[in-house]
Every structure is written in structure tokens, then in C-alpha cells.
Write an enzyme that holds these catalytic residues in place. Structure first.
Site, short mmCIF file in Angstrom:
data_model
loop_
_atom_site.label_atom_id
_atom_site.label_comp_id
_atom_site.label_asym_id
_atom_site.label_seq_id
_atom_site.Cartn_x
_atom_site.Cartn_y
_atom_site.Cartn_z
N ASP A 42 0.84 -1.20 0.00
CA ASP A 42 0.00 0.00 0.00
C ASP A 42 0.87 1.25 0.00
OD1 ASP A 42 -2.69 -1.20 2.15
OD2 ASP A 42 -1.92 -1.85 0.21
N ALA A 44 3.86 1.67 -1.25
CA ALA A 44 4.45 1.93 -2.57
C ALA A 44 3.39 2.49 -3.52
CB ALA A 44 5.05 0.65 -3.12
N ASP A 46 0.79 4.26 -2.57
CA ASP A 46 0.57 5.64 -2.16
C ASP A 46 1.64 6.57 -2.72
OD1 ASP A 46 -0.75 4.96 1.17
OD2 ASP A 46 -1.65 4.94 -0.82
N LEU A 92 -9.79 6.38 12.24
CA LEU A 92 -9.32 6.83 13.55
C LEU A 92 -8.09 7.71 13.39
CD1 LEU A 92 -9.47 3.43 15.48
CD2 LEU A 92 -10.97 5.39 15.82
N GLU A 122 -8.52 -1.80 23.28
CA GLU A 122 -8.76 -3.01 22.48
C GLU A 122 -7.61 -3.21 21.52
OE1 GLU A 122 -12.39 -2.46 20.30
OE2 GLU A 122 -13.44 -1.70 22.05
N LYS A 124 -5.98 -3.51 17.94
CA LYS A 124 -6.33 -3.00 16.61
C LYS A 124 -5.98 -4.09 15.60
CE LYS A 124 -5.66 1.00 13.60
NZ LYS A 124 -5.79 0.24 12.40
N ASP A 126 -5.63 -6.10 12.18
CA ASP A 126 -5.24 -5.62 10.86
C ASP A 126 -6.05 -6.34 9.79
OD1 ASP A 126 -3.96 -4.10 9.07
OD2 ASP A 126 -2.01 -5.07 9.26
N GLU A 192 -14.27 -6.16 12.56
CA GLU A 192 -13.14 -6.34 11.67
C GLU A 192 -13.12 -7.76 11.11
OE1 GLU A 192 -11.61 -3.56 11.44
OE2 GLU A 192 -9.65 -3.95 10.56
N TYR A 242 -14.37 -10.16 14.08
CA TYR A 242 -14.38 -9.71 15.47
C TYR A 242 -15.28 -8.48 15.56
CZ TYR A 242 -10.38 -12.70 16.40
OH TYR A 242 -9.56 -13.76 16.56
N LYS A 332 -0.48 3.17 16.99
CA LYS A 332 0.07 2.26 15.97
C LYS A 332 1.44 1.76 16.39
CE LYS A 332 -1.45 2.16 11.92
NZ LYS A 332 -2.03 3.04 10.96
N CYS A 427 21.37 -19.48 -17.11
CA CYS A 427 21.01 -19.98 -15.79
C CYS A 427 22.23 -19.87 -14.86
CB CYS A 427 20.56 -21.44 -15.90
SG CYS A 427 20.37 -22.24 -14.30
N CYS A 430 23.44 -23.75 -14.16
CA CYS A 430 23.95 -24.69 -15.16
C CYS A 430 24.40 -23.99 -16.44
CB CYS A 430 22.90 -25.76 -15.48
SG CYS A 430 21.53 -25.11 -16.45
N CYS A 445 14.98 -21.48 -16.65
CA CYS A 445 16.13 -22.17 -17.22
C CYS A 445 15.60 -23.22 -18.18
CB CYS A 445 16.93 -22.84 -16.10
SG CYS A 445 18.13 -24.01 -16.73
N CYS A 450 18.77 -29.37 -15.44
CA CYS A 450 19.47 -28.39 -14.59
C CYS A 450 19.57 -28.93 -13.16
CB CYS A 450 18.70 -27.07 -14.59
SG CYS A 450 19.38 -25.86 -13.44
#
Ligand code: IVH
Length: 687
Positions: A42, A44, A46, A92, A122, A124, A126, A192, A242, A332, A427, A430, A445, A450
Site C-alpha cells: 500500500d 508503494a 501511495d 481513527l 482493544e 487493533k 489488521d 473487523e 471480530y 500504531k 542460468c 547450469c 532455465c 538443470c
């Protein structure tokens, strides 16, 4: 440089870059939302999005209506209805230190005035937030009406059929339970949806077996799963839910957060047991430290702790900023990623000959372990990153998953490297030519013999979830190859104690143990042998289904594409791969060597019985162990039919808890009623 001394991009270059970024962002959105196979993190994503936003701000003439920057939230996979939330699903505000928590606590207390201030801490989780709506049934209970994703917070997607497959989501709630909780028949539960780590690892093993790129992390995998248009697939992925909020008429449960969690639990929802009422910043940090210390043992990912003001009255007094409640905050944990330098890139050869570039890193400590290598996936990925040797990169690590490079870090503190990486044309093991098939991202290869392929095949064959040969690790396999003791996986069965005791660090005892393991693997059965053979796209699940259906390697070998495709989950791509596998003489020879060595290549066939032939069932209520889908499948596998409503033609009504009007109808029409145990007895032929 402009007169102001700021850097801007010249218009022409900007136009080209903006077009390239748009295309790239769309590609990643498609991979993420539609294909369920993101290639970048995410963060990258963004970075790319921010660059495009900046370009469009600098050059407003470049902005197009269809630019990815103009879309709110994500593109729904086709087929999901958009639904407006009863009240917005907010996010949040974040805190990253005890000081920030202390500031927040101070603000809360100031605004609360004389109202009580206690917090519920609680975990958090993910995953992704989901809103479940329950509506009245005729008998005083409530039934799950819809499950909707957060979307842009105002409008989400109706993924009800997928949510129904999550076992921790009650489909029905009885009148008694509602009454005890003091709830009306219509209400909403928010919480969640998460993918447990074990399910995530299994998913990635399957994806790897099937030649698909690995899912990046459990959250993306859960999100992708819920947007799958195939509830059967969702069911197998074993998501969890949950619950943490209860809303009645769009308003939070008036008795406060702690009481909400208790009520949800009493209603049959899964509520995270790790929570505590805390009053001071010290108590908050003690809970946070304990949560972080216990993080790895949970079995699902968490990325912090959420603190919520307990009292509903105080919550109302505090109210909301534009996007988040003032009465809650997310602490976090520091991310499981780190920045380090790429000192080199090596290329690994896999079992199928696939070449995977790996970044050799200056060791960096991430989430409790030292990481010195990280995957770069494929040549295209390196090109897209624009990676040069000597660059600093961000490396991410989640659970047991292989660390991966996610982006090049470009800032004042990190000079860019200079040397371009050139993907090898031969390769590395080999020195045969490498080839890339039309439409594929991977180079392979071309040499069938190989040595790296053989080494990786042997390691794969011995894996715990394949033939389960304990002790067949890298060091042993390498020695077997160096001494020319095995030429293919069947060669393992011809090894002798004398040969093994000749290996380095191999005493008689360990030699015997390994021989015992090899001997034992002969009885692993057809499904595992199929996995061991390494047929393309045939992962654990497909191997099991094929074994059940055909019962022996000979029957499978003789199957036509049409017969193969009768197996659930086998489409033209897999059937083609199986046919190609059995068309190769060397593969047939290998199977014969395994047979000669005494490897069992049969399986118990799943007999599609017919004891329920001619019978029609109607399911109603919640069964104690079987889901609706499972019950239906088992009835159909046994030759029976299922119907949605009760009539004189109904043979049996299967009633579970909170059975509704169908049960009344059955009694009225004198249709026999059975419970789950009764159904199971019928399935076993006990009727
Ligand atoms: S409360 C307005 N409680 O974290 C209230 N959220 O960063 C927002 N999350 O969108 C939600 N565990 O997806 C809450 N115990 C928990 C949570 C939790 C995970 C997620 C949720 C939310 C995101 C906000």
C-alpha cells in the site's frame, strides 16, 4: 528551477510521466481489487499516487476526469451493489508515542468536563471493517440481512454472500438472546474481518503451487477474498470476524463501549478477549506493551491498540472531527519494515526452473529478526522499482512470509546507487539459456536436467505438506547430489544405510532415521504424490480433489480434459497442465520408478453415493456444526436435492436453532423434521 527556487517538472516530461503513472496505478488497482494479487505494498502504491497528485497540482491542464486520483475509494469488482451506510464508517486518528496519548487524554478530559472518562483498550486488528445489518424475523429473532465493506466510509459494497461464509458471523440471533441484551430486532454490528495467519500461509502455499504471485499480507488477502465473486472460495479461506460496535437506528449502543462488547459476546459474536478498562496513560502503555509482546502468538495480525472512551454520554459530548471520532484513537505499533542498502542481486533457480531475483542486503533488524535477503519477484518488478545496485530500499516482513523489497527510498539521507542490474541471460546454476514464454513474467532455465531443478524438486518432495520426509533438508540434498546418489525423486527410495553413513555429519542413527522417513513416505497417498510430482498449477487442494475423484494415478493418467474438468476447481488451464505432464515420457518413467519402489499411488475415492436419491430437503435455522452451504453440498453429494420452501413434496425439513416459518409449515403439512444429527444419520444411510 523556477524563479521561486522550487523544482517543478517541465510540461512535456510531466505529461509523459503522468500518463505512465496513471497506467501503472490502474494496473495495480486491477491487481489489487479485481485480481486479488497485489504486486506492491500500500505504501508503494501511495507513493505513486502522491507523485501523480503532485504532478496534476503543478500542471492542472494534465488532469483528466478518469485519472485514478479522481476516484474515491476503490473500484468495486463487478457484481457488488453499492450500499450507503446507516452512518458513516469513520477512521481513527493515530498516535505513535506515549506523549501523543497524553495529549489526547488531556484533550478528552478538557472536553468531557464533568462527564466520566474511562477508556476501553482493544487490540487493533489488521483487517478490514465491515458493517452487518440484522433484521427482524417472524419469530422475534433477527437474521443477517447484509454485510457491507467500509468503501469510502459513506458507501460500501454489499458482500453479503461472502460474509455469510464467515463462521464467526451469526446468521441468526434468537429472540431470547435479543431480549436478554435489551436489543430491538433490527440493529447493526460493526467489526473487523481478518484472515488468520495460518489461513494466509496456506493461501500463499497454494498460490505458489499454482504458479500465482504470493499475496502481500493477510489484510490485502482478506480484502481480496471478500471481493471474490465466488462464495465457495471465500468459505475455504476461513476468514474471521471480530465485532466491536453495536448500532441501533444509526446510533451507538447507549450503554457504552465495555457494555457493547459484553452484549455482542452474549449475542454470539466473536469479541476480542484482549481488552481492558484503563484510566491513565500509564495503564494505556502497560496494555500496549503487553499487546506488542504477545503479538506474534495471536495467530492473526494486529497493528496497534485502539483506545475508546467508554461512556456513550461522554462520547457524544466529544463528538467528531471531519473524519474521526474525538473519543477514540489508534496507537500504531512501529511498522514491520526497515530501510537498508542493496549490495547485490542474486538469482535463484526454483523447482520449475523459474528464476527469482533476490536482493542481498546490509542486514537490518525488522520485527524481531535480522533480514539480509529479500525477494524482488521478477525482472519486471526490478524495472518498475527502477532499482539500481547500491540503492536504499524499504523492506517489509509480515509473519513468516519471505521479506520483500517494496520501494526504493529516495531522499536526502539516502544516495541513489548507480549500477544497473542486468538480468542474466543464462542460468546461474547450469549456464544454459534462459527463456521467457509469451505472456509470462518469469524467466526459466531451459535445461530439463538443470541440477538446481533437481535439488529444488527433492526439497519440495520432502516438504512437510508434500511427502513429509523429515531430515531431507538442504545440506543432505546437496550432498546426495554432489555424490551422484540420486538422479530423481524416485532415487530416494534406493538409498542405502551405507550410502547415507558416508555423508558428512551422518551417523548410523540419523541414517536409519532418514531411511525410516523415506520408507514411511511410500504410504503418503496419491494426493501427496501428485503434489510431489510438481505438476504445474496443481496445489494442495487440487491434488486432493483429483485424488478423491480418480482414486489412482493410472485413472488420472487416462483421464481426458473433459473428465478432468468435471473436478471442482479444475478448469482448462489446469487440465491442460495435467495432460501435458502425462504426455512427457520422462514423467511417465518417473511414475513407473516410484511405483517400482513401492510408493502407493492410490487414494480412497470419494464415492458419490445415492442414499438420498429422490429426496428433497429444506434447510432452516442455524445448524450446530454445519454451515448452510456444507449441509447443502453433503445432501447433493449423496444424490439428494435441496429446495427453498416447504411443500407436500418436501421429504425432510432440517431444522436448526431459530428455525423460522419453514418449521411451522413443515409441522402443518406433517413433513418429517430432523435436526443436524438426524441429517447426518440419513447421510450415513441410517434411515
Ligand atoms: S474502531 C470510528 N476498533 O482500524 C471507529 N477499529 O484505523 C473506527 N480496527 O477502520 C473503528 N481493530 O478497520 C476500531 N478494535 C478496533 C479495531 C479497529 C481494527 C480498524 C478498523 C478501522 C481502522 C482505523
Amino acid at each position: 528551477m523556477t524563479a521561486m527556487g522550487e523544482t517543478t517538472t517541465p510540461p512535456l516530461a510531466a505529461a509523459e510521466r503522468a500518463a505512465a503513472l496513471r497506467e501503472e496505478l490502474r494496473r495495480h488497482e486491477h491487481l489489487y481489487y479485481v485480481k486479488d494479487a497485489p504486486e506492491i505494498s500500500d505504501a508503494a502504491y501511495d507513493t505513486l499516487m502522491n507523485e501523480l497528485k503532485r504532478l496534476e497540482a503543478e500542471h492542472p491542464e494534465l488532469l483528466t476526469a478518469d485519472s485514478p486520483t479522481q476516484r474515491v475509494g476503490g473500484k468495486p469488482a463487478e457484481g457488488f451493489k453499492k450500499v450507503r451506510h446507516s452512518r458513516p464508517m469513520l477512521s481513527l486518528d493515530n498516535a505513535y508515542s506515549a506523549d501523543e496519548l497524553a495529549d489526547w487524554d488531556r484533550r478528552v478530559r478538557e472536553l468531557a468536563g464533568l462527564l466520566p472518562v474511562e477508556y476501553v483498550a482493544e487490540l487493533k486488528m489488521d483487517g478490514l471493517s465491515i458493517a452487518l445489518r440484522y433484521e427482524a424475523t417472524g419469530n422475534g429473532g433477527a437474521r443477517l440481512q447484509s454485510g457491507v465493506t467500509r468503501g469510502d466510509g459513506q458507501t460500501g459494497e454489499d458482500v453479503t454472500s461472502n460474509i455469510r461464509t464467515i463462521r464467526s458471523v451469526p446468521l441468526m440471533i434468537g429472540a431470547g438472546a435479543l431480549k436478554r441484551a435489551g436489543l430491538p430486532q433490527a440493529f447493526e454490528v460493526r467489526g473487523e474481518a481478518v484472515m488468520p495467519e495460518a489461513a494466509f500461509e496456506r493461501l500463499n502455499e497454494e498460490r505458489e503451487q499454482e504458479g500465482l504471485p504470493a499475496a502481500v499480507n493477510p489484510r490485502n488477502a482478506a480484502a481480496g477474498t471478500l471481493r471474490t465473486l465466488e462464495p465457495g472460495i471465500v468459505a475455504r479461506r476461513r476468514l474471521d470476524f471480530y465485532a466491536y460496535f453495536l448500532l441501533v437506528e444509526g446510533e451507538y449502543w447507549p450503554q457504552g463501549q465495555e457494555a457493547t462488547l459484553d452484549a455482542l459476546s452474549a449475542l454470539g459474536f466473536r469479541v476480542n478477549g484482549q481488552r481492558r478498562v484503563v484510566r491513565t496513560v500509564e495503564e494505556m502503555t502497560a496494555f500496549i506493551d503487553a499487546a506488542e509482546a504477545g503479538r506474534d502468538a495471536l495467530g492473526y495480525e494486529i497493528d496497534g491498540v485502539v483506545l475508546k472512551v467508554d461512556s456513550h454520554l461522554t462520547q457524544q459530548r466529544l463528538g467528531y472531527t471531519g473524519r474521526a471520532p474525538r473519543w477514540a484513537i489508534a496507537y500504531k505499533f512501529t511498522a514491520k519494515s526497515g530501510v537498508t542498502q542493496v549490495n547485490g542481486i542474486t538469482v535463484q533457480v526454483g523447482r520449475t526452473g523459474k528464476l527469482t531475483p533476490v536482493a542481498e542486503l546490509t542486514p537490518v533488524f525488522i520485527g524481531g529478526t535480522t533480514v539480509s535477503r529479500a525477494t524482488l519477484h521478477n525482472a519486471d518488478f526490478i524495472e518498475r522499482l527502477g532499482l539500481r545496485l547500491g540503492d536504499f530500499v524499504r523492506v517489509e516482513r509480515g509473519g513468516d512470509v519471505i521479506p520483500k523489497v517494496v520501494e526504493v527510498v529516495e531522499d536526502a539521507g539516502h544516495a541513489r546507487g548507480s549500477e544497473q542490474f542486468v538480468f542474466p541471460v543464462e542460468c546461474p546454476e547450469c549456464h544454459s539459456a534462459v527463456v521467457r514464454a509469451e505472456g509470462e513474467v518469469d524467466f526459466r532455465c531451459a535445461n530439463a536436467a538443470c541440477p538446481a531443478k533437481l535439488r529444488e524438486s527433492l526439497l519440495h518432495f520432502g516438504r512437510r505438506d508434500v511427502m513429509n520426509i523429515e531430515g531431507l533438508g538442504e545440506a543432505v540434498v546437496q550432498q546426495l547430489l554432489d555424490r551422484g546418489l540420486v538422479a530423481d525423486v524416485a532415487g530416494l527410495y534406493a538409498l542405502t544405510e551405507a550410502q547415507l553413513t558416508g555423508l558428512e555429519r551422518f551417523a548410523e542413527k540419523s541414517a536409519r532415521a532418514l531411511l525410516g522417513e523415506i520408507e514411511g513416505s511410500k504410504r503418503a497417498g496419491l494426493a501427496r504424490v501428485l503434489m510431489g510430482l510438481g505438476i504445474r498449477f496443481v496445489g494442495v487442494r487440487t491434488a486432493e480433489l483429483l485424488a478423491e475423484e480418480f482414486g489412482s494415478i493410472d485413472a488420472l493418467k487416462a483421464a481426458t480434459a473433459e473428465e478432468l474438468e468435471r473436478v471442482e476447481e479444475v478448469g482448462p488451464r489446469i487440465s491442460q497442465a495435467i495432460l501435458e505432464y502425462f504426455a512427457q515420457p520422462e514423467n511417465l518413467a518417473l511414475i513407473e520408478s516410484l511405483r517400482a519402489a513401492g510408493v502407493d499411488m492410490t487414494a480412497e475415492r470419494k464415492v458419490r453415493t445415492s442414499q438420498l436419491a429422490g429426496l428433497t430437503f429444506v434447510l432452516t435455522g442455524t445448524l450446530p456444526t454445519l454451515t448452510r452451504e456444507e449441509a447443502k453440498r453433503r445432501i447433493e453429494d449423496a444424490g439428494g436435492k435441496t429446495a427453498g420452501s416447504v411443500s407436500k413434496k418436501t421429504s425432510y425439513v432440517v431444522a436448526g436453532e431459530d428455525a423460522g416459518s419453514k418449521l411451522d409449515k413443515a409441522l402443518e403439512l406433517k413433513v418429517p423434521v430432523v435436526d443436524e444429527a438426524g441429517l447426518l444419520a440419513l447421510l450415513e444411510g441410517g434411515a
